[in-house]
Motif scaffolding. Structure first.
Motif, PDB file in Angstrom:
ATOM      1  N   ASP A 200     -31.873 -22.133   7.642  1.00 16.47           N
ATOM      2  CA  ASP A 200     -31.294 -20.979   6.956  1.00 16.47           C
ATOM      3  C   ASP A 200     -29.984 -20.554   7.608  1.00 16.47           C
TER       4      ASP A 200
ATOM      5  N   PHE B 239     -37.963 -25.766   1.312  1.00 11.65           N
ATOM      6  CA  PHE B 239     -36.981 -25.112   0.446  1.00 11.65           C
ATOM      7  C   PHE B 239     -37.096 -25.711  -0.948  1.00 11.65           C
TER       8      PHE B 239
ATOM      9  N   PHE C 282     -37.774 -16.875   4.428  1.00 10.38           N
ATOM     10  CA  PHE C 282     -36.566 -17.593   4.808  1.00 10.38           C
ATOM     11  C   PHE C 282     -35.895 -16.790   5.907  1.00 10.38           C
TER      12      PHE C 282
ATOM     13  N   LYS D  41     -36.925 -19.709   0.187  1.00 13.66           N
ATOM     14  CA  LYS D  41     -35.684 -20.386   0.560  1.00 13.66           C
ATOM     15  C   LYS D  41     -35.383 -21.504  -0.430  1.00 13.66           C
TER      16      LYS D  41
END
Length: 490
Positions: free
Chosen positions: A40, A264, A489, A280
């Motif tokens: 991230d 993600f 996230f 995310k």
């Protein structure tokens, strides 16, 4: 720095995520793994579609399929015009020589782009492996074509000189014309010979040899994840592999997994929802508007402008995503100059404005409610307004920002460092008097750094008002533990 309260919440989350230190081979268990923080924080990556398809360089990475399977007329005509009768796709492989491939130069370009991770296509749907795979005899970059370990050389070049950049690999689970895969498909995927003898061993080879921090899966959609043994592989990856602490994976592991499971989400190619997401996500997109692989006949107008690229970056990061920017190298092993230029220009902008991108968090508002083309990011000490279009009268009105008694506003890249900008509350929002555009070093997108401001519009993620990143995250984690939000996230 995390506050004590946030640390306690994270500790509680850790207890929920793992029982006995192991992730079971189920999505319920695997989905509880926290996202490694580096991903991230990185925000920007480079994607590289490179393979035998780079030789015809016509139409992109799906050339073989469009020519042989779909028999699209433009591909049939291209082959009929330029190659002798009976020419096979396999005959392109010796022409994939990569004679100008200089991985150190590539790494230098990627570093100059400001990217914090690189994802190389190790094998696309054509089945050709860009490394000397033990299960891809005579259809790999060591046996034919370059006669080099393209993957290993790039991994070494990046890690040896740019340790702040992470190395990752794309891998296609399926292969269009592999007879073993086609037989499993004919058997309605009740047999798994292709997985046990080919694609499964490839994945483990990649992890053991190159230790990728990103494993970007694709080519999953024709079969269920049970056929691919996805949960079994991922439980090994997260529990016992040499990259278990750092690796992140995407969401393409079988029918129905996309946008549902993974470190993600990608949801679809060029995914840019424009709103804050509870999980995310990543916007994988291409500099070439029409293709992932190199196209010799692509006009300059098909390549994103620098402003378009930075617009994608701004929108993506403000909504909690990462941007994965794809370039298609030539069969000779060079990055097309126009794409190199775009990457370097992105890096120039990031070198000046990176504090508004790297390691930031979404703010309580993502884009302004009054002035189009203004997007927000935040840290624990500041809120950033990223302005895509300079106002004609040098006055910027923000409908989503409210000032406080201690508000201060400056412009990043202002040649008069730390010059305080004048502002006032008006009926339509906060009006800011911008400095002369010529006094700013930045081009394309301009960034205002604001301290001690509040969002006017509530975030769709939660209905609290957050004056700082820490307050935002503490509320976010609290709601996560309560089951109101899915995943984290950081």
């Amino acid at each position: 720095m995390l506050t004590d309260k946030t640390a306690v919440l994270l500790g509680a989350l850790a207890c929920l995520f793992v029982v006995g230190g192991q992730y079971a081979p189920t999505w319920e268990s695997l989905d509880q793994r926290p996202l490694p923080p580096w991903y991230d924080q990185a925000k920007v990556g480079i994607f590289l579609h490179w393979g035998v398809f780079s030789v015809p360089s016509f139409g992109g990475a799906w050339f073989w399929y469009n020519w042989q399977e779909k028999q699209l007329q433009e591909y049939v005509d291209f082959m009929k015009t330029n190659y002798p009768p009976g020419f096979t796709y396999q005959e392109f492989a010796p022409q994939f020589r990569a004679e100008f491939y200089d991985p150190a130069q590539w790494a230098s370009i990627f570093n100059a782009s400001g990217a914090r991770y690189v994802v190389l296509v190790s094998k696309h749907h054509e089945g050709f492996t860009n490394w000397p795979s033990n299960v891809s005899w005579n259809w790999n970059s060591m046996d034919v074509g370059p006669k080099r370990d393209l993957t290993g050389e790039l991994a070494q070049a990046i890690r040896s000189k740019y340790p702040h950049m992470h190395f990752g690999l794309y891998h296609s689970l399926y292969e269009w014309f592999n007879p073993t895969y086609l037989q499993d498909k004919l058997n309605h995927f009740n047999t798994t010979t292709f997985v046990t003898q080919k694609t499964g061993p490839e994945l483990r080879e990649l992890v053991h040899r190159y230790r990728p921090d990103v494993l970007w899966s694709d080519g999953d959609w024709e079969a269920p994840d049970s056929y691919w043994n996805s949960t079994g592989f991922l439980s090994w990856l997260f529990n016992d592999s040499p990259v278990k602490q750092t690796v992140v994976v995407n969401d393409r592991w079988g029918q129905g997994t996309i946008c549902q499971h993974g470190s993600f989400y990608t949801c679809h190619d060029r995914y840019n929802p424009g709103t804050l997401q509870p999980h995310k996500w990543e916007n994988c997109m291409t500099l070439d508007r029409l293709a992932w692989g190199y196209r010799r006949n692509a006009p300059a107008t098909d390549i994103l402008s620098t402003h378009d690229l930075l617009t994608q970056l701004t929108q993506t990061v403000s909504c909690g995503g990462n941007l994965l920017v794809n370039a298609g190298p030539t069969p000779e092993g060079t990055i097309p100059p126009i794409m190199e230029e775009r990457l370097r220009q992105m890096g120039t902008w990031l070198s000046l404005n990176g504090e508004a991108i790297y390691a930031t968090s979404p703010w309580g508002v993502q884009n302004d409610t009054f002035t189009p083309g203004v997007w927000y990011t935040s840290t624990s000490t500041a809120v950033y307004a990223l302005v895509l279009t300079w106002p004609a009268d040098d006055l910027l009105t923000l409908g989503s920002v409210s000032s406080t008694v201690s508000t201060s506003i400056t412009a990043l890249t202002d040649r008069q460092l730390q010059r305080q900008l004048q502002f006032k509350e008006v009926s339509k929002g906060l009006q800011i008097a911008l400095p002369p555009q010529s006094s700013l070093a930045s081009q394309w997108v301009w960034v205002l750094k604001m301290r001690d401001v509040l969002p006017v519009q509530q975030s769709p993620l939660n209905q609290d008002t957050f004056s700082s990143e820490e307050n935002y995250k503490e509320n976010y984690y609290a709601k996560l533990i309560q089951g109101q939000i899915r995943n984290v996230f950081l």
